[in-house]
Design a protein around this motif. Structure first.
Motif, short mmCIF file in Angstrom:
data_model
loop_
_atom_site.label_atom_id
_atom_site.label_comp_id
_atom_site.label_asym_id
_atom_site.label_seq_id
_atom_site.Cartn_x
_atom_site.Cartn_y
_atom_site.Cartn_z
N LEU A 180 7.61 20.71 -15.58
CA LEU A 180 8.90 20.35 -14.97
C LEU A 180 9.00 18.84 -14.75
N ASP A 181 10.22 18.38 -14.64
CA ASP A 181 10.41 16.96 -14.37
C ASP A 181 10.07 16.66 -12.91
N ALA A 182 9.84 15.40 -12.61
CA ALA A 182 9.30 15.01 -11.31
C ALA A 182 10.17 15.48 -10.13
N MET A 183 11.48 15.40 -10.30
CA MET A 183 12.35 15.77 -9.18
C MET A 183 12.34 17.27 -8.94
N THR A 184 12.44 18.03 -10.02
CA THR A 184 12.39 19.49 -9.89
C THR A 184 11.05 19.89 -9.30
N ARG A 185 10.02 19.18 -9.72
CA ARG A 185 8.68 19.49 -9.28
C ARG A 185 8.55 19.35 -7.76
N GLU A 186 9.09 18.26 -7.21
CA GLU A 186 9.02 18.06 -5.75
C GLU A 186 9.77 19.17 -5.03
N LYS A 187 10.90 19.54 -5.59
CA LYS A 187 11.69 20.62 -4.98
C LYS A 187 10.90 21.93 -5.00
N MET A 188 10.25 22.17 -6.13
CA MET A 188 9.48 23.40 -6.25
C MET A 188 8.29 23.38 -5.29
N ASN A 189 7.70 22.19 -5.10
CA ASN A 189 6.60 22.08 -4.15
C ASN A 189 7.05 22.49 -2.74
N LEU A 190 8.23 22.00 -2.37
CA LEU A 190 8.77 22.35 -1.05
C LEU A 190 8.98 23.85 -0.95
N GLU A 191 9.53 24.42 -2.03
CA GLU A 191 9.80 25.86 -2.00
C GLU A 191 8.53 26.68 -1.95
N PRO A 230 -0.79 14.13 -5.85
CA PRO A 230 0.14 14.26 -4.72
C PRO A 230 0.54 15.71 -4.46
N GLU A 231 0.73 16.47 -5.54
CA GLU A 231 1.10 17.88 -5.37
C GLU A 231 -0.01 18.64 -4.64
#
Lengths: 260, 258
Positions: B167-178, B198-199
């Protein structure tokens, strides 16, 4: 006219029309004698006159084609599955299959007449021999292209072999199988005609043979038209079945989106 | 201390290849506790994914002891949920039916499974997409479907192999939160394989750093950042320090993998 040009169905017919016109013009321009190439109109006239005979002769050819095709699928798919699942079977059988493909079927067809007589059986066998290989090759590819992660996932769900096959492998392999079957059915028509060439007293192949002997070129061309029609109709039928069975596949998505 | 839910004792993995045996994992020993979120980071080819497959029982171990929920692993484990890097969804099934595959193969009662699948879809923010096909979804949404599928049977353990790697970096951060939210709500034990330091720091209670092939544990870090964590935690000095320390392992080995 514009709608005719944009309609998917009309396009091949338009091209045929253009080719017919070109054909007619070249015969006139180069003064090609009728005993070499008949004019399109003569073919149409012959097609019209001999229509009942051609149609009744098309029936045995169609049956032989369908028989050979069905045999290709019934024999080809299980063999392909064995090849796909067992490297041992693959190493024994696959080279042999490829080898068998390089044997010219026309050369061995008379043998089937010797063995099975003049009935439908030699034709079916000839159609089968031509139609069988594409089914095997594409089915092997279909079953081998299953994602390993998907298999792992199914295993972690406690999937039985049966479930794995029907819920995952088979649907996954269907698109490749269909593309193989589409090649197979057109080749099966050729095979059936080869069978009729070498020994038969019915079918379009027999009509071709007879017309050739009588220098009846218009009838020969008319028989060829019928033959291609058989091929096209069977191909289209298979295509319709494919669309019904795998509407989800990438090749059908546009219309699928429109109907879903 | 709670007993280990997943325990590894000198677990070794050697692949037999045409060129002879290849050592993939040096004897590994560690425990993962119930409800713990553990990430494994390491350079490519260090055996991270092998480790996950061993825990899932998809690959046999060569030597040592490996147990899950107190039982020795000797075949595919049914009480885990697995998420791979690719979503591996079936193209002919809708979102809902892809999730329900889990129930079908396990012969779970379908009515209840359906209800749970719909609840998971809602939780994953996929409402309205139940009857869409995988190719009609974005990569991030597909991966959310695959997470829902992994959670359908309510497994105590979630195994994830670089789930957001594609996934792209932004989607990835969102997915991390989820993922944090899902984990926080369910208190499942999670083993996450990732390339992203970081993840790993953001999500985990502990980060396991693996060395290059043959893989062995280079270090284990406790991440004591308060929970729930927001993405802002990434800009705190503590976070930066941890990330830097972990990154140091790869620089020291002369290989940088993200």
């Amino acid at each position: 006219m514009k709608t005719l040009l944009t309609s998917q169905w009309a396009r091949p017919f338009l091209l045929i029309l253009v080719l017919l016109v070109l054909w007619d013009i070249s015969i006139r321009v180069f003064a090609i004698p009728a005993y070499l190439v008949p004019a399109p109109l003569e073919v149409v006239v012959q097609l019209w006159r001999e229509w009942p005979m051609l149609l009744s002769q098309a029936i045995p050819t169609t049956w032989a084609t369908l028989g050979g095709f069905a045999l290709s699928v019934v024999v080809g798919v299980p063999i392909a599955m064995l090849i796909a699942y067992s490297p041992l079977v693959e190493s024994f059988v696959y080279p042999l299959l490829v080898f068998s493909q390089s044997i010219p079927k026309v050369a061995v067809a008379p043998l089937f007449v010797v063995w099975f007589g003049f009935g439908i059986i030699p034709k079916v066998i000839a159609a089968f021999l031509l139609g069988f290989f594409p089914v095997v090759v594409s089915t092997v590819m279909g079953f081998k292209s299953i994602e390993h992660d998907m298999v792992d996932l199914a295993r972690s769900m406690g999937s039985s072999r049966w479930q794995m096959f029907f819920k995952i492998s088979l649907p996954q392999a269907l698109p490749a199988m269909f593309s193989g079957m589409k090649v197979s059915i057109t080749l099966a028509v050729v095979g059936a005609v080869v069978g009729e060439f070498v020994g038969s007293n019915s079918g379009i192949g027999y009509v071709l043979q007879k017309a050739n002997g009588n220098f009846d070129l218009p009838l020969m061309f008319a028989a060829l038209v019928i033959l291609s029609m058989i091929g096209v109709i069977l191909f289209v039928l298979l295509d319709v079945i494919e669309r019904m069975m795998i509407p989800w596949h990438a090749s059908h998505r546009q219309e699928f989106m429109a109907t879903a | 201390m709670a007993p280990g839910l997943i325990t590894l004792d000198k677990v070794t993995k050697i692949y037999q290849t045409k060129d002879g045996p290849v050592e993939s994992l040096r004897p590994l020993s560690f425990d993962i506790r119930e409800g713990e979120f553990v990430s494994v980071v390491g350079p490519s080819g260090c055996g991270k994914s092998t480790l996950l497959k061993l825990v899932a029982g998809l690959l046999p171990i060569t030597a040592g002891q490996l147990s899950l929920l107190g039982r020795r692993i000797d075949g595919p484990q049914k009480n885990v949920g697995i998420v791979f890097q690719g979503a591996v969804l079936l193209a002919w099934r809708t979102v809902l039916d892809n999730i329900l595959l889990q129930a079908e193969i396990r012969h779970l009662p379908m009515a209840a499974a359906r209800e749970r699948a719909l609840a998971l879809i809602k939780m994953a923010g996929l409402s309205g997409f139940e009857h869409k096909y995988p190719w009609q979804l974005s990569g991030g949404m597909q991966q959310r479907v695959s997470i829902c599928r992994a959670l359908l049977h309510d497994p105590p353990v979630l195994l994830m192999d670089e789930p957001f790697g594609a996934l792209d970096a932004m989607t990835r951060e969102k997915m991390n939160l989820e993922l944090q939210r899902i984990w926080y709500g369910s208190k499942k034990t999670v083993l996450l394989i990732t390339h992203s330091i970081p993840e790993a720091v953001f999500l985990s209670d502990r980060v396991l750093v693996m060395s290059e092939r043959p893989g062995s544990i280079a270090a284990i870090y406790d991440i004591d950042l308060p929970r729930p964590r927001s993405l802002d935690v990434m800009s705190t000095p503590e976070f930066a320090h941890l990330a830097k320390t972990i990154r140091g392992h790869f620089f020291a080995q002369g290989s940088l993998d993200h």
